[in-house]
Motif scaffolding. Structure first.
Motif: not given
Length: 74
Positions: A4-9, A42-43, A64-65
């Motif tokens: 869920k860590h969007t920055g890392k994704l 993270e968000h 996220y989904y």
């Protein structure tokens, strides 16, 4: 397991495509230092995430989904 860590994704997707922070900064009309800050978040605000998704042609909202569905089924 979905992360869920969007920055890392985003950072991982950039690396997979061989893209540099300067490339995304130009797409988002910002300084490359802002991209490094994004990697640490993270968000991410939905509007910014939308712009990043378009630039990278990847639906980051799907993460996220998927993460939410994992949490519901636990």
């Amino acid at each position: 397991m979905n992360e869920k860590h969007t920055g890392k994704l985003i950072q991982r997707k950039m690396e997979e495509e061989g893209r540099k922070a300067n490339w995304l900064a130009k797409k988002l009309h910002c300084h490359r230092n802002n991209i490094y800050r994004i990697y640490q978040q993270e968000h991410i605000h939905p509007e910014l995430l939308h712009r990043i998704s378009i630039a990278l042609k990847h639906n980051f909202f799907a993460h996220y989904y998927d993460y939410a569905n994992e949490q519901i089924t636990v």
